[in-house]
Design a protein around this motif. Sequence first.
Motif, PDB file in Angstrom:
ATOM      1  N   SER A  70       0.884  -1.293   0.079  1.00 18.96           N
ATOM      2  CA  SER A  70       0.005  -0.141   0.140  1.00 18.96           C
ATOM      3  C   SER A  70       0.776   1.216   0.163  1.00 18.96           C
ATOM      4  O   SER A  70       1.948   1.075   0.381  1.00 18.96           O
ATOM      5  CB  SER A  70      -0.773  -0.145   1.111  1.00 18.96           C
ATOM      6  OG  SER A  70      -0.036   0.029   2.261  1.00 18.96           O
ATOM      7  N   ARG A  71       0.343   2.216  -0.418  1.00 13.67           N
ATOM      8  CA  ARG A  71       0.878   3.553  -0.363  1.00 13.67           C
ATOM      9  C   ARG A  71       0.268   4.984   0.345  1.00 13.67           C
ATOM     10  O   ARG A  71      -0.979   4.749   0.070  1.00 13.67           O
ATOM     11  CB  ARG A  71       1.713   3.993  -1.745  1.00 13.67           C
ATOM     12  CG  ARG A  71       0.744   4.090  -2.538  1.00 13.67           C
ATOM     13  CD  ARG A  71       1.307   4.069  -3.997  1.00 13.67           C
ATOM     14  NE  ARG A  71       2.231   5.400  -4.310  1.00 13.67           N
ATOM     15  CZ  ARG A  71       2.864   5.468  -5.417  1.00 13.67           C
ATOM     16  NH1 ARG A  71       2.778   4.616  -6.375  1.00 13.67           N
ATOM     17  NH2 ARG A  71       3.542   6.608  -5.570  1.00 13.67           N
ATOM     18  N   ASP A  72       1.012   5.721   0.741  1.00 15.36           N
ATOM     19  CA  ASP A  72       0.285   6.916   1.351  1.00 15.36           C
ATOM     20  C   ASP A  72       1.225   8.026   0.299  1.00 15.36           C
ATOM     21  O   ASP A  72       2.060   8.363   0.889  1.00 15.36           O
ATOM     22  CB  ASP A  72       0.426   7.176   2.750  1.00 15.36           C
ATOM     23  CG  ASP A  72      -0.247   8.371   3.363  1.00 15.36           C
ATOM     24  OD1 ASP A  72      -0.332   9.273   2.559  1.00 15.36           O
ATOM     25  OD2 ASP A  72      -0.482   8.376   4.699  1.00 15.36           O
ATOM     26  N   ASN A  73       0.541   8.600  -0.634  1.00 14.18           N
ATOM     27  CA  ASN A  73       0.986   9.567  -1.383  1.00 14.18           C
ATOM     28  C   ASN A  73       1.192  10.976  -0.672  1.00 14.18           C
ATOM     29  O   ASN A  73       2.176  11.638  -1.147  1.00 14.18           O
ATOM     30  CB  ASN A  73       0.145   9.711  -2.574  1.00 14.18           C
ATOM     31  CG  ASN A  73       0.325   8.546  -3.527  1.00 14.18           C
ATOM     32  OD1 ASN A  73       1.036   7.889  -3.583  1.00 14.18           O
ATOM     33  ND2 ASN A  73      -1.111   8.350  -4.381  1.00 14.18           N
ATOM     34  N   ALA A  74       0.428  11.535   0.228  1.00 12.93           N
ATOM     35  CA  ALA A  74       0.772  12.248   0.953  1.00 12.93           C
ATOM     36  C   ALA A  74       2.059  12.348   1.755  1.00 12.93           C
ATOM     37  O   ALA A  74       2.668  13.369   1.896  1.00 12.93           O
ATOM     38  CB  ALA A  74      -0.427  12.530   1.697  1.00 12.93           C
ATOM     39  N   LYS A  75       2.068  11.330   2.176  1.00 12.02           N
ATOM     40  CA  LYS A  75       3.332  10.878   3.061  1.00 12.02           C
ATOM     41  C   LYS A  75       4.602  10.349   2.361  1.00 12.02           C
ATOM     42  O   LYS A  75       5.692  10.213   2.793  1.00 12.02           O
ATOM     43  CB  LYS A  75       3.095  10.006   4.207  1.00 12.02           C
ATOM     44  CG  LYS A  75       2.053  10.584   5.248  1.00 12.02           C
ATOM     45  CD  LYS A  75       2.096   9.554   6.341  1.00 12.02           C
ATOM     46  CE  LYS A  75       0.963  10.086   7.339  1.00 12.02           C
ATOM     47  NZ  LYS A  75       0.848   9.118   8.417  1.00 12.02           N
ATOM     48  N   ASN A  76       4.394  10.199   0.929  1.00 11.18           N
ATOM     49  CA  ASN A  76       5.524   9.466   0.080  1.00 11.18           C
ATOM     50  C   ASN A  76       6.048   8.256   0.833  1.00 11.18           C
ATOM     51  O   ASN A  76       7.345   8.129   0.841  1.00 11.18           O
ATOM     52  CB  ASN A  76       6.415  10.662  -0.029  1.00 11.18           C
ATOM     53  CG  ASN A  76       5.945  11.800  -0.884  1.00 11.18           C
ATOM     54  OD1 ASN A  76       5.410  11.594  -2.103  1.00 11.18           O
ATOM     55  ND2 ASN A  76       6.353  13.038  -0.491  1.00 11.18           N
ATOM     56  N   THR A  77       5.375   7.502   1.087  1.00 15.26           N
ATOM     57  CA  THR A  77       5.484   6.249   1.812  1.00 15.26           C
ATOM     58  C   THR A  77       4.790   4.997   1.186  1.00 15.26           C
ATOM     59  O   THR A  77       3.632   5.199   1.003  1.00 15.26           O
ATOM     60  CB  THR A  77       5.178   6.394   3.342  1.00 15.26           C
ATOM     61  OG1 THR A  77       6.056   7.543   3.880  1.00 15.26           O
ATOM     62  CG2 THR A  77       5.741   5.283   3.807  1.00 15.26           C
ATOM     63  N   VAL A  78       5.572   4.060   1.112  1.00 18.56           N
ATOM     64  CA  VAL A  78       5.048   2.763   0.599  1.00 18.56           C
ATOM     65  C   VAL A  78       5.197   1.971   1.807  1.00 18.56           C
ATOM     66  O   VAL A  78       6.376   1.758   2.437  1.00 18.56           O
ATOM     67  CB  VAL A  78       5.593   2.144  -0.647  1.00 18.56           C
ATOM     68  CG1 VAL A  78       7.065   2.073  -0.558  1.00 18.56           C
ATOM     69  CG2 VAL A  78       4.785   1.067  -1.210  1.00 18.56           C
TER      70      VAL A  78
END
Length: 115
Positions: A70-78
């Motif tokens: 999964s990824r959180d684009n707002a946090k630039n984290t996968v």
Amino acid sequence: QVQLVESGGSLVQAGESLRLSCAASGRTFSINTMGWYRQAPGKQRELVATISSDGSTNYADAVKGRFTISRDNAKNTVYLQMNSLKSEDTAVYYCNANQGRLYYWGKGTLVTVSS
């Protein structure tokens, strides 16, 4: 340039779960696909899972049904949620990010699964 930093690797027992994280920093705009690869001792690096910017995912057969990317684009984290871990999942796990024609790699995080 994009920098990738993985975290979450650990020593766990077979059957347990673990979640890996990969934080991207730097020029993170226009990052497209992000993914996880792994390299076991004496073996070549192999694909584990990828996720595109629109959320489309792809998994290696060996981890389907057990791992979730999964990824959180707002946090630039996968993230990589790993369940029902097996001894054969033992490897260094690397984060990868694609930006146009460029590909970036993290330094890896070690996952060891004891049976």
